[in-house]
Design a protein around this motif. Structure first.
Motif, short mmCIF file in Angstrom:
data_model
loop_
_atom_site.label_atom_id
_atom_site.label_comp_id
_atom_site.label_asym_id
_atom_site.label_seq_id
_atom_site.Cartn_x
_atom_site.Cartn_y
_atom_site.Cartn_z
N PRO A 134 -2.83 20.68 -4.52
CA PRO A 134 -1.96 21.08 -3.41
C PRO A 134 -2.16 20.23 -2.16
O PRO A 134 -1.19 19.96 -1.44
CB PRO A 134 -2.36 22.54 -3.18
CG PRO A 134 -2.80 23.02 -4.51
CD PRO A 134 -3.51 21.84 -5.13
N GLU A 135 -3.38 19.77 -1.92
CA GLU A 135 -3.64 18.95 -0.74
C GLU A 135 -3.05 17.55 -0.86
O GLU A 135 -3.08 16.79 0.11
CB GLU A 135 -5.14 18.87 -0.44
CG GLU A 135 -6.00 18.47 -1.62
CD GLU A 135 -6.60 19.66 -2.35
OE1 GLU A 135 -5.88 20.67 -2.54
OE2 GLU A 135 -7.79 19.57 -2.73
N THR A 150 9.07 9.19 0.07
CA THR A 150 9.47 10.09 -1.00
C THR A 150 8.54 11.29 -0.96
O THR A 150 7.33 11.15 -0.81
CB THR A 150 9.46 9.38 -2.37
OG1 THR A 150 9.98 10.25 -3.37
CG2 THR A 150 8.06 8.92 -2.77
N GLN A 151 9.10 12.49 -1.07
CA GLN A 151 8.33 13.72 -0.91
C GLN A 151 7.65 14.13 -2.20
O GLN A 151 8.28 14.14 -3.28
CB GLN A 151 9.25 14.85 -0.43
CG GLN A 151 8.57 16.19 -0.26
CD GLN A 151 7.57 16.22 0.87
OE1 GLN A 151 7.77 15.58 1.92
NE2 GLN A 151 6.49 16.97 0.70
N VAL A 152 6.38 14.48 -2.08
CA VAL A 152 5.62 15.04 -3.20
C VAL A 152 5.14 16.42 -2.78
O VAL A 152 4.53 16.57 -1.72
CB VAL A 152 4.41 14.15 -3.55
CG1 VAL A 152 3.51 14.84 -4.57
CG2 VAL A 152 4.89 12.80 -4.07
N THR A 153 5.44 17.41 -3.59
CA THR A 153 5.03 18.77 -3.32
C THR A 153 4.27 19.31 -4.52
O THR A 153 4.79 19.29 -5.63
CB THR A 153 6.23 19.67 -3.01
OG1 THR A 153 6.96 19.13 -1.90
CG2 THR A 153 5.77 21.09 -2.67
N VAL A 154 3.04 19.76 -4.29
CA VAL A 154 2.19 20.27 -5.36
C VAL A 154 1.89 21.73 -5.07
O VAL A 154 1.30 22.06 -4.03
CB VAL A 154 0.89 19.47 -5.48
CG1 VAL A 154 0.08 19.96 -6.68
CG2 VAL A 154 1.19 17.98 -5.61
N SER A 155 2.27 22.60 -5.97
CA SER A 155 2.02 24.03 -5.79
C SER A 155 0.82 24.46 -6.61
O SER A 155 0.53 23.89 -7.67
CB SER A 155 3.26 24.83 -6.19
OG SER A 155 3.60 24.56 -7.54
N SER A 156 0.14 25.48 -6.11
CA SER A 156 -1.08 25.95 -6.80
C SER A 156 -0.75 26.99 -7.85
O SER A 156 0.35 27.50 -7.94
CB SER A 156 -2.05 26.53 -5.77
OG SER A 156 -1.41 27.57 -5.06
N ALA A 183 0.82 -1.20 0.00
CA ALA A 183 0.00 0.00 0.00
C ALA A 183 0.86 1.26 0.00
O ALA A 183 2.07 1.20 0.24
CB ALA A 183 -0.93 -0.01 1.23
N TRP A 184 0.19 2.37 -0.28
CA TRP A 184 0.82 3.69 -0.20
C TRP A 184 0.12 4.48 0.91
O TRP A 184 -1.10 4.57 0.93
CB TRP A 184 0.70 4.45 -1.51
CG TRP A 184 1.52 3.89 -2.62
CD1 TRP A 184 1.12 3.03 -3.60
CD2 TRP A 184 2.91 4.15 -2.87
NE1 TRP A 184 2.17 2.73 -4.43
CE2 TRP A 184 3.28 3.41 -4.00
CE3 TRP A 184 3.88 4.92 -2.23
CZ2 TRP A 184 4.58 3.44 -4.52
CZ3 TRP A 184 5.16 4.95 -2.73
CH2 TRP A 184 5.51 4.21 -3.87
N VAL A 185 0.92 5.04 1.78
CA VAL A 185 0.43 5.87 2.88
C VAL A 185 1.10 7.23 2.77
O VAL A 185 2.30 7.31 2.51
CB VAL A 185 0.76 5.23 4.25
CG1 VAL A 185 0.52 6.22 5.39
CG2 VAL A 185 -0.05 3.96 4.45
N ARG A 186 0.34 8.29 2.95
CA ARG A 186 0.95 9.62 2.91
C ARG A 186 0.76 10.36 4.23
O ARG A 186 -0.23 10.15 4.93
CB ARG A 186 0.41 10.46 1.76
CG ARG A 186 -0.99 10.99 1.95
CD ARG A 186 -1.43 11.79 0.75
NE ARG A 186 -2.82 12.22 0.85
CZ ARG A 186 -3.54 12.64 -0.17
NH1 ARG A 186 -2.98 12.71 -1.39
NH2 ARG A 186 -4.78 13.02 0.00
N LYS A 187 1.73 11.20 4.51
CA LYS A 187 1.66 12.08 5.68
C LYS A 187 1.76 13.50 5.17
O LYS A 187 2.82 13.94 4.71
CB LYS A 187 2.81 11.77 6.64
CG LYS A 187 2.84 12.69 7.87
CD LYS A 187 1.63 12.54 8.74
CE LYS A 187 1.73 13.35 10.01
NZ LYS A 187 1.52 14.80 9.76
N SER A 188 0.62 14.20 5.25
CA SER A 188 0.57 15.59 4.82
C SER A 188 0.73 16.51 6.02
O SER A 188 0.34 16.13 7.13
CB SER A 188 -0.76 15.88 4.12
OG SER A 188 -0.90 15.07 2.98
#
Length: 122
Positions: free
Chosen positions: A87-88, A116-122, A35-40
């Motif tokens: 972004p969320e 691994t870091q994912v960053t989404v900008s608006s 599975a994939w788990v994310r921590k925002s």
């Protein structure tokens, strides 16, 4: 021992896509949950996608229709295709695993990658 190594994170703009990969090794049995788990930032850890030990696939509600999880058994690699990123969706994404059936709670996964870091900008 089980080892999970993620790759593919990065910084993108809203609406763009990324594909994460997780290479797995050390599995002593044939039936595993991946599975994939994310921590925002400011949020609890959230499972976003899973492939259960019986091959069934599930998604968290916030990513349905945008994310696709898949696995290449020959390469022992788990993928997460992320489209129309928002972004969320920003956060650290972890590949996690458990023998047999996927657990009900994120905290119950025994095996974690480094993230691994994912960053989404608006």
């Amino acid at each position: 021992y089980v080892q999970l190594v993620e790759s593919g994170g990065g910084s993108v703009e809203a609406g763009e896509s990324l594909r994460l990969s997780c290479t797995a090794s050390g599995f002593a049995h044939s039936r595993w949950c991946l599975a994939w788990v994310r921590k925002s930032p400011g949020k609890e850890r959230e499972e976003v996608a899973r492939i259960d030990g019986d091959g069934s696939i599930g998604y968290g509600g916030s990513v349905k229709g945008r994310f696709t999880v898949s696995a290449d058994n020959a390469k022992k690699t788990l993928y997460l295709q992320m489209n129309n990123l928002k972004p969320e969706d920003t956060g650290m994404y972890y590949c996690v695993s458990e023998y047999g059936t996927c657990p009900s709670w994120v905290d119950e996964y025994d095996y974690w990658g480094q993230g691994t870091q994912v960053t989404v900008s608006s």
